[in-house]
Design an enzyme around this catalytic site. Structure first.
Site, PDB file in Angstrom:
ATOM      1  CG  ASP A  90      -9.814   0.453   5.369  1.00  0.00           C
ATOM      2  OD1 ASP A  90      -9.526  -0.024   4.248  1.00  0.00           O
ATOM      3  OD2 ASP A  90      -8.881   0.122   6.312  1.00  0.00           O
ATOM      4  CE  LYS A 120      -3.725  -2.352   2.163  1.00  0.00           C
ATOM      5  NZ  LYS A 120      -4.723  -2.826   3.485  1.00  0.00           N
ATOM      6  CD  GLN A 173      -3.263  -4.016   6.810  1.00  0.00           C
ATOM      7  OE1 GLN A 173      -3.694  -2.974   6.073  1.00  0.00           O
ATOM      8  NE2 GLN A 173      -3.678  -5.295   6.513  1.00  0.00           N
TER       9      GLN A 173
END
Ligand code: GUN
Length: 299
Positions: free
Chosen positions: A120, A53, A97
């Site tokens: 997200d 990412k 994460q």
């Protein structure tokens, strides 16, 4: 034999659009798109994902910031990092994460991210906007957004008259995927482990989306001839045929046999997987445009 969607190629085309959008924003406003990725602890798979990412964010021309925190990080320390990223105007997107180490309350952390920086799409405000059909101001969770892009490229923007079945009801995927399909006028069924006669429910689907985490559960006789099959599963299974101790990745769909029945299908790996990072970059540049008061690009 079905058409096999090349997720890497579609993801690369999204990334090209993201790069162009980020560069246009910088030219117009001198503002660089910023993504902060936070990882806590030593889980090797998570480190691999996060590195990918951060690397992709750099490649897109973003200001890419990674915060790597030790496994013993406290809830207060992590919350205070998120608060400082919320307050930092150079940061347009924040990704923490998951999974976090067990002693941390991930929901409290995710819900403390400003909704407009929640790239997200996990904040209840973003989930609520999707549920009420407000796609213009919310941010959509990356994996369903990626799967939906395949559906749109196959069937167009309007799914009127088509039956869609999503197998799996998670907040991370199944529920937002069903909302996206419904917003596009599909007739949507969410099936799950308690569904009676899952194969016959699945056989009703013009668009069948599998996200259950069970290797090759969807068989050829679950698939309506000519259907579009989107496989969101990533399962590592033993592959003794490749040598002792070897493994391989398979989806939730028995690919070879289902490809004989479907008209369009996604492979694993190389299908939905590459789209998740691409849509994260797309969400970040969308957040940057909105923060700059500009009309955000659509992906
Ligand atoms: N871990 C596995 N997938 C994801 C994801 O899409 N977002 C976050 N934050 N963590 C993950």
């Amino acid at each position: 034999m079905a058409d096999v969607i090349d997720g890497k190629q579609v993801a690369a085309s999204v990334i090209d659009e993201v790069k162009a959008a980020a560069s246009a924003l910088e030219t117009e406003t001198a503002l660089k798109t910023g993504l902060a990725v936070v990882i806590v602890g030593d889980d090797p798979a998570s480190h691999t994902y996060v590195a990918a990412k951060s690397r992709m964010a750099k490649e897109c021309g973003f200001n890419s910031i990674q915060h790597t925190l030790p496994a013993e990080t406290t809830q207060e320390e992590l919350a205070s990092l998120v608060a400082s990223l919320n307050a930092d105007p150079k940061v347009n997107g924040i990704l923490v994460q998951l999974p976090l180490p067990k002693h941390l309350n991930s929901d409290a952390i995710i819900q403390s991210i400003l909704p407009e920086k929640d790239v997200d799409g996990l904040h209840v405000v973003n989930a609520g906007k999707l549920a009420t059909g407000d796609l213009a101001t919310g941010l959509i969770s990356c994996t369903p957004a990626g799967a939906m892009l395949f559906v749109r490229r196959t069937h167009g923007e309007d799914l009127s008259g088509l039956n869609a079945v999503v197998i799996g009801r998670s907040n991370l995927f199944g529920k937002p995927m069903a909302q996206l399909l419904l917003n596009a006028n599909a007739t949507v069924t969410i099936a799950h482990s308690r569904t009676k006669d899952l194969p016959s429910v699945a056989r009703n689907a013009d668009i069948l989306v599998a996200a259950v985490g069970r290797p090759e559960m969807v068989r050829a006789d679950w698939v309506k001839p000519g259907a579009t099959v989107i496989d969101v599963g990533i399962n590592r299974i033993d592959a003794p045929e490749r040598g002792e101790g070897k493994s391989r990745l398979v989806g939730d769909v028995a690919f070879a046999e289902c490809a004989e029945v479907a008209s369009v299908i996604t492979p694993v790996p190389g299908g939905v997987g590459p789209m998740t990072i691409a849509m994260l970059m797309a969400n970040t540049v969308i957040a940057a445009y909105r923060a700059a008061g500009k009309v955000a690009p659509k992906f």
